[in-house]
Write a protein that holds these residues in place. Structure first.
Motif, PDB file in Angstrom:
ATOM      1  N   SER A 108       2.734  -5.796   3.614  1.00 31.27           N
ATOM      2  CA  SER A 108       3.196  -6.405   2.453  1.00 31.27           C
ATOM      3  C   SER A 108       1.636  -6.582   1.407  1.00 31.27           C
ATOM      4  N   SER A 109       1.488  -7.090   0.172  1.00 30.06           N
ATOM      5  CA  SER A 109       0.268  -7.361  -0.880  1.00 30.06           C
ATOM      6  C   SER A 109       0.564  -8.677  -0.453  1.00 30.06           C
ATOM      7  N   LYS A 110       2.187  -9.308  -0.018  1.00 29.21           N
ATOM      8  CA  LYS A 110       1.657 -10.812   0.644  1.00 29.21           C
ATOM      9  C   LYS A 110       1.257 -11.107   1.752  1.00 29.21           C
ATOM     10  N   GLY A 111       0.977 -10.206   2.351  1.00 35.44           N
ATOM     11  CA  GLY A 111      -0.350 -10.488   3.545  1.00 35.44           C
ATOM     12  C   GLY A 111       0.877 -10.517   5.152  1.00 35.44           C
ATOM     13  N   LEU A 160       9.853  -8.247  -9.058  1.00 37.40           N
ATOM     14  CA  LEU A 160       9.004  -7.707  -8.335  1.00 37.40           C
ATOM     15  C   LEU A 160       8.140  -8.804  -7.610  1.00 37.40           C
ATOM     16  N   THR A 161       7.684  -9.130  -7.199  1.00 35.71           N
ATOM     17  CA  THR A 161       7.198  -9.942  -6.275  1.00 35.71           C
ATOM     18  C   THR A 161       5.837  -9.591  -5.619  1.00 35.71           C
ATOM     19  N   GLU A 162       6.262  -8.185  -4.950  1.00 33.87           N
ATOM     20  CA  GLU A 162       5.281  -7.872  -3.478  1.00 33.87           C
ATOM     21  C   GLU A 162       5.478  -6.555  -3.299  1.00 33.87           C
ATOM     22  N   VAL A 163       5.167  -5.660  -2.983  1.00 34.26           N
ATOM     23  CA  VAL A 163       4.694  -4.069  -2.339  1.00 34.26           C
ATOM     24  C   VAL A 163       4.913  -3.731  -1.001  1.00 34.26           C
ATOM     25  N   ILE A 164       4.060  -2.716  -0.957  1.00 38.06           N
ATOM     26  CA  ILE A 164       4.002  -2.282   0.567  1.00 38.06           C
ATOM     27  C   ILE A 164       2.999  -1.245   0.243  1.00 38.06           C
ATOM     28  N   THR A 165       1.700  -2.115   1.078  1.00 38.66           N
ATOM     29  CA  THR A 165       1.284  -0.824   1.436  1.00 38.66           C
ATOM     30  C   THR A 165       0.330  -0.158   2.128  1.00 38.66           C
ATOM     31  N   ALA A 166       0.926  -0.673   3.704  1.00 38.38           N
ATOM     32  CA  ALA A 166       0.873   0.449   4.730  1.00 38.38           C
ATOM     33  C   ALA A 166       1.729   0.925   5.502  1.00 38.38           C
ATOM     34  N   ALA A 167       1.946   2.073   6.026  1.00 30.97           N
ATOM     35  CA  ALA A 167       3.353   1.617   7.351  1.00 30.97           C
ATOM     36  C   ALA A 167       2.601   2.607   8.412  1.00 30.97           C
ATOM     37  N   GLU A 168       3.092   2.459   9.350  1.00 33.95           N
ATOM     38  CA  GLU A 168       3.006   3.099  10.609  1.00 33.95           C
ATOM     39  C   GLU A 168       3.940   3.265  11.808  1.00 33.95           C
TER      40      GLU A 168
END
Length: 448
Positions: A247-250, A226-234
């Motif tokens: 994502s947490s990777k920008g 695992l390298t990144e996670v979802i931070t927001a969605a719309e």
């Protein structure tokens, strides 16, 4: 000022109201965790860590006293979520409200979605100002009458009563998320909505609670990869097939649900190449996106990372069209912010009614107004010192180093326990709601 909900630096903001106890002792349950205006701006909802939702209603404007407009008073308060325990995983599930989203109004009642880490609920908020009287088969207190004593037939009538606002749960959407829900977004078709957690995004129908469709799944087969996670969605405000997630990777991925049922392959990837000169140990942490919001017209989207706000044109993926530094003076303080965990704070952002100004929070109870048309910005403060009715807010300035001017605040004297993570802007007027720890400040445009 350009139209309703304009509000650049030509607008003078003044204090209107503050909600919540003015106490130095803050109960954990009273900390505000989300703020949201409904589509007309008449109602303003807040959620807190205690699982409560408080709804404020805008008073009707007094024509003889236009300066007394826009007062918001408590309309309804209800317990949305309770603390739970997952016995299979031995995990406590907090009652904290992570997000509130209003549904467009279709009848006299209002509907909103609220979510904690695991469960989403659809609430109906309705008014009652009449009650039925004159039943044939039961007394006024509800007891049933003896049928042998009924000799005449009465026609029941409605009688006026004191206004009562009722909040009732209409749907409970549960058991679909393994990880913590960070976002919910209602689709423009007004029939479906999405919910996102760290690794998956689900699509729900508002009428169906027992199943949802998984539309994004970034969970690797081996969690060690695992390298990144979802931070927001719309969801897009006008195209019901389009949504974005950050994502947490920008990075921000735009997906089209017409392409496939599982949107693991994005249609567009928005990412700005990193400046090698700014590379540091903290680069990955501060590039994580904490919020993403489409503009009302659907042409742009705004993202917030730890130090900046970026505006992206949906037609240009390789870099943002505008970048605004929120608190660049903190770049030299990242080490201490990492040690006190502040570097992981998730700041939200919002647009004004006509997309010309954006607002986001900072530390020391500062919040920033960023005027896109004039490319200017201003820092304001939500504090008890400026709580006099219609008192104009004075711009604040932070001194990053060197000689401090009068009225400037040294970066070393900023209070990192006072932070504004949640803000909301009235969709049609220059009225803003700003949540400090346990207080909700309401500011409005100064009316001469």
């Amino acid at each position: 000022m350009a139209g309703a909900g304009g509000g650049g630096n030509d607008v003078q903001w003044c204090f209107s109201q503050v909600k919540g106890a003015i106490d130095d002792d803050v109960a954990e349950a009273d900390i505000i965790s989300t703020v949201e205006f409904n589509h007309s701006g008449e109602l303003l909802a807040t959620g807190d860590k205690g699982g409560r939702v408080v709804i404020f209603q805008q008073e009707t404007e007094n024509k003889s006293q236009p300066q007394c407009r826009s007062e918001y008073n408590v309309y309804s308060t209800f317990q949305s979520h309770e603390p739970e325990f997952d016995y299979l995983k031995s995990l406590e599930i907090e009652e904290k409200i992570n997000k509130i989203r209003w549904l467009p109004q279709k009848n006299a009642a209002q509907f909103l979605l609220s979510t904690n880490d695991k469960t989403i609920k659809l609430w109906k908020i309705s008014e009652r100002d009449k009650r039925p009287e004159g039943y044939n088969l039961k007394e006024e207190d509800g007891r049933y009458r003896d049928a042998a004593t009924i000799t005449t037939l009465r026609v029941p009538v409605f009688r006026p009563m004191d206004l009562m606002v009722e909040a009732s749960p209409r749907r409970v959407f549960a058991n679909a998320h393994t990880y913590h829900i960070n976002s919910i977004s209602v689709n423009s078709d007004n029939e479906t909505y999405l919910s996102a957690d760290d690794l998956r995004i689900n699509l729900w129908h508002l009428e169906i609670t027992d199943r949802s469709f998984n539309i994004v799944d970034i969970k690797p087969a081996n969690m060690e990869e695992l390298t990144e996670v979802i931070t927001a969605a719309e969801f897009h405000p006008h195209q019901c097939n389009t949504f974005v997630y950050s994502s947490s990777k920008g990075t921000i991925r735009l997906c089209d649900m017409r392409a496939s049922a599982l949107c693991d392959k994005h249609s567009k990837l928005f990412e700005e190449p990193e400046d090698p000169s700014n590379r540091s140990f903290f680069s990955e942490i501060i590039s994580s996106i904490s919020d993403v919001k489409f503009s009302h017209n659907g042409r742009y989207m705004m993202t917030r990372d730890y130090l900046s706000v970026k505006i992206w044109d949906l037609n240009m993926e390789n870099r943002p069209v505008e970048t605004y530094q929120v608190h660049e003076y903190l770049r030299s303080k990242l080490c201490s912010l990492y040690e006190n965990d502040c570097i992981f704070d998730k700041f939200e952002c919002c647009w004004n009614g006509n997309d010309s100004v954006v607002m986001t929070g900072s530390y020391n109870n500062f919040f920033r107004m960023l005027d896109r048309s004039q490319r200017r910005d201003v820092t304001l403060e939500a504090s008890r010192e400026s709580c006099k009715p219609r008192q104009v807010l004075k711009p604040r300035r932070v001194c990053a180093g060197g000689k401090r001017k009068k009225d400037e605040i040294s970066v070393d004297s900023l209070d990192f326990n006072k932070k504004i993570l949640h803000t909301a802007w009235h969709p049609q007027e220059n009225i803003i709601a700003v949540a400090t720890t346990n207080n909700l400040y309401i500011f409005q445009e100064k009316v001469n």
